[in-house]
Design an enzyme around this catalytic site. Structure first.
Site, PDB file in Angstrom:
ATOM      1  N   GLY A   8       4.976   0.757   2.358  1.00 26.57           N
ATOM      2  CA  GLY A   8       3.702   1.443   2.510  1.00 26.57           C
ATOM      3  C   GLY A   8       2.616   0.421   2.767  1.00 26.57           C
ATOM      4  N   HIS A   9       1.734   0.285   1.800  1.00 27.88           N
ATOM      5  CA  HIS A   9       0.590  -0.620   1.915  1.00 27.88           C
ATOM      6  C   HIS A   9      -0.196  -0.345   3.191  1.00 27.88           C
ATOM      7  CE1 HIS A   9       1.247  -3.100  -1.610  1.00 27.88           C
ATOM      8  NE2 HIS A   9       2.530  -2.879  -1.390  1.00 27.88           N
ATOM      9  N   HIS A  10      -0.463   0.929   3.411  1.00 27.63           N
ATOM     10  CA  HIS A  10      -1.285   1.335   4.549  1.00 27.63           C
ATOM     11  C   HIS A  10      -1.804   2.749   4.315  1.00 27.63           C
ATOM     12  CE1 HIS A  10       2.582   3.154   5.776  1.00 27.63           C
ATOM     13  NE2 HIS A  10       1.808   4.075   6.333  1.00 27.63           N
ATOM     14  N   ALA A  11      -2.751   3.117   5.136  1.00 26.22           N
ATOM     15  CA  ALA A  11      -3.237   4.499   5.235  1.00 26.22           C
ATOM     16  C   ALA A  11      -3.237   4.840   6.717  1.00 26.22           C
ATOM     17  CB  ALA A  11      -4.649   4.621   4.656  1.00 26.22           C
TER      18      ALA A  11
END
Length: 137
Positions: free
Chosen positions: A50-53
Protein backbone atom coordinates in the site's frame (compact mmCIF):
# COMPACT_ATOMS: atom_id res chain seq x y z
CA UNK A 1 -17.20 15.79 3.06
CA UNK A 2 -14.97 12.93 1.83
CA UNK A 3 -16.19 9.36 2.37
CA UNK A 4 -14.88 7.02 5.07
CA UNK A 5 -13.83 3.38 4.71
CA UNK A 6 -16.34 0.74 5.82
CA UNK A 7 -16.92 -3.01 5.70
CA UNK A 8 -19.30 -4.46 3.09
CA UNK A 9 -20.96 -7.89 3.38
CA UNK A 10 -20.72 -9.85 0.11
CA UNK A 11 -23.52 -12.12 -1.08
CA UNK A 12 -22.71 -15.81 -0.75
CA UNK A 13 -24.58 -19.10 -1.00
CA UNK A 14 -23.68 -22.61 0.06
CA UNK A 15 -23.04 -24.63 3.17
CA UNK A 16 -20.15 -26.02 5.20
CA UNK A 17 -20.85 -29.43 3.63
CA UNK A 18 -20.52 -28.30 0.00
CA UNK A 19 -18.61 -25.00 0.18
CA UNK A 20 -19.59 -21.46 -0.77
CA UNK A 21 -19.85 -19.23 -3.79
CA UNK A 22 -19.36 -15.51 -3.19
CA UNK A 23 -20.32 -13.21 -6.05
CA UNK A 24 -20.69 -9.61 -7.08
CA UNK A 25 -23.80 -10.53 -9.10
CA UNK A 26 -26.00 -8.96 -6.42
CA UNK A 27 -23.50 -6.21 -5.72
CA UNK A 28 -25.87 -3.34 -5.01
CA UNK A 29 -23.83 -2.68 -1.87
CA UNK A 30 -20.67 -1.95 -3.90
CA UNK A 31 -20.87 1.82 -4.34
CA UNK A 32 -19.36 2.02 -7.85
CA UNK A 33 -19.31 0.27 -11.22
CA UNK A 34 -16.38 -2.16 -11.32
CA UNK A 35 -13.84 -1.28 -14.02
CA UNK A 36 -10.83 -3.38 -12.98
CA UNK A 37 -10.18 -6.50 -10.92
CA UNK A 38 -6.74 -7.53 -9.69
CA UNK A 39 -5.29 -9.74 -7.00
CA UNK A 40 -2.12 -9.82 -4.93
CA UNK A 41 -0.60 -13.07 -3.70
CA UNK A 42 2.68 -14.43 -2.31
CA UNK A 43 3.39 -11.29 -0.27
CA UNK A 44 5.81 -12.40 2.45
CA UNK A 45 4.61 -11.85 6.05
CA UNK A 46 6.19 -8.70 7.45
CA UNK A 47 6.18 -6.90 4.10
CA UNK A 48 3.92 -3.86 4.21
CA UNK A 49 2.12 -2.95 0.98
CA UNK A 50 0.00 0.00 0.00
CA UNK A 51 1.58 3.20 1.24
CA UNK A 52 -0.46 5.23 -1.20
CA UNK A 53 -3.82 6.86 -1.81
CA UNK A 54 -5.72 7.28 -5.05
CA UNK A 55 -7.02 10.66 -6.13
CA UNK A 56 -10.12 9.32 -7.92
CA UNK A 57 -10.17 5.52 -7.65
CA UNK A 58 -12.49 3.78 -5.20
CA UNK A 59 -11.77 0.18 -4.20
CA UNK A 60 -13.23 -2.81 -2.44
CA UNK A 61 -10.55 -5.08 -0.95
CA UNK A 62 -11.31 -8.74 -0.11
CA UNK A 63 -9.10 -11.32 1.64
CA UNK A 64 -9.75 -14.41 -0.49
CA UNK A 65 -7.44 -16.50 1.70
CA UNK A 66 -5.50 -15.75 4.85
CA UNK A 67 -5.96 -12.38 6.49
CA UNK A 68 -5.07 -8.78 5.73
CA UNK A 69 -4.57 -6.04 8.31
CA UNK A 70 -5.45 -2.67 6.84
CA UNK A 71 -4.71 0.77 8.25
CA UNK A 72 -6.75 3.50 6.55
CA UNK A 73 -6.19 7.23 6.89
CA UNK A 74 -8.51 9.85 5.38
CA UNK A 75 -6.44 12.74 6.73
CA UNK A 76 -9.03 13.30 9.45
CA UNK A 77 -9.54 9.75 10.76
CA UNK A 78 -7.39 6.62 11.04
CA UNK A 79 -9.03 3.20 11.29
CA UNK A 80 -7.76 -0.39 11.51
CA UNK A 81 -9.56 -3.27 9.81
CA UNK A 82 -8.91 -7.02 9.86
CA UNK A 83 -10.10 -8.83 6.75
CA UNK A 84 -10.35 -12.51 7.66
CA UNK A 85 -12.89 -14.10 5.31
CA UNK A 86 -13.97 -13.73 1.67
CA UNK A 87 -17.60 -12.89 2.44
CA UNK A 88 -16.65 -9.37 3.46
CA UNK A 89 -14.93 -6.53 1.64
CA UNK A 90 -13.46 -3.24 2.76
CA UNK A 91 -14.64 -0.17 0.86
CA UNK A 92 -11.73 2.24 0.38
CA UNK A 93 -12.84 5.64 -0.94
CA UNK A 94 -10.75 7.93 -3.10
CA UNK A 95 -8.30 10.06 -1.10
CA UNK A 96 -7.72 7.38 1.55
CA UNK A 97 -4.17 6.38 2.45
CA UNK A 98 -3.76 2.62 3.03
CA UNK A 99 -1.14 0.38 4.58
CA UNK A 100 -1.60 -3.41 4.31
CA UNK A 101 0.00 -6.40 6.04
CA UNK A 102 -0.67 -9.91 4.77
CA UNK A 103 -0.65 -13.18 6.70
CA UNK A 104 1.23 -16.20 5.34
CA UNK A 105 -0.52 -17.40 2.19
CA UNK A 106 -2.94 -14.47 1.97
CA UNK A 107 -4.47 -13.53 -1.36
CA UNK A 108 -6.14 -10.13 -1.80
CA UNK A 109 -8.74 -9.38 -4.45
CA UNK A 110 -9.33 -5.74 -5.34
CA UNK A 111 -12.31 -4.33 -7.27
CA UNK A 112 -11.75 -0.79 -8.53
CA UNK A 113 -13.84 2.00 -10.01
CA UNK A 114 -11.22 3.00 -12.62
CA UNK A 115 -8.61 1.46 -14.87
CA UNK A 116 -5.01 1.72 -13.66
CA UNK A 117 -3.32 5.11 -14.08
CA UNK A 118 -0.08 5.98 -12.31
CA UNK A 119 -1.20 9.64 -12.36
CA UNK A 120 -4.03 8.69 -9.94
CA UNK A 121 -1.59 7.55 -7.24
CA UNK A 122 -0.35 9.69 -4.35
CA UNK A 123 2.74 7.92 -3.02
CA UNK A 124 4.07 10.62 -0.69
CA UNK A 125 2.30 10.76 2.69
CA UNK A 126 3.07 14.46 3.26
CA UNK A 127 1.58 15.33 -0.12
CA UNK A 128 -1.46 13.19 0.68
CA UNK A 129 -2.02 15.09 3.95
CA UNK A 130 -1.80 18.42 2.09
CA UNK A 131 -4.36 17.30 -0.50
CA UNK A 132 -6.65 15.76 2.13
CA UNK A 133 -6.60 18.97 4.16
CA UNK A 134 -7.47 21.01 1.09
CA UNK A 135 -10.31 18.60 0.17
CA UNK A 136 -11.79 18.92 3.67
CA UNK A 137 -12.11 22.72 3.40
Amino acid sequence: MPASPYLIPLHHVGSPETGYITSTQFAGNIPFDIKRVFWTQATPPGVERGHHANMATEEVLVALSGSISVLTDTGREKQKFELTHPQQGLYIPAMCWTELRFSEGATALCLTSTDFSEADYIRNYGRFLQLAEHAAL
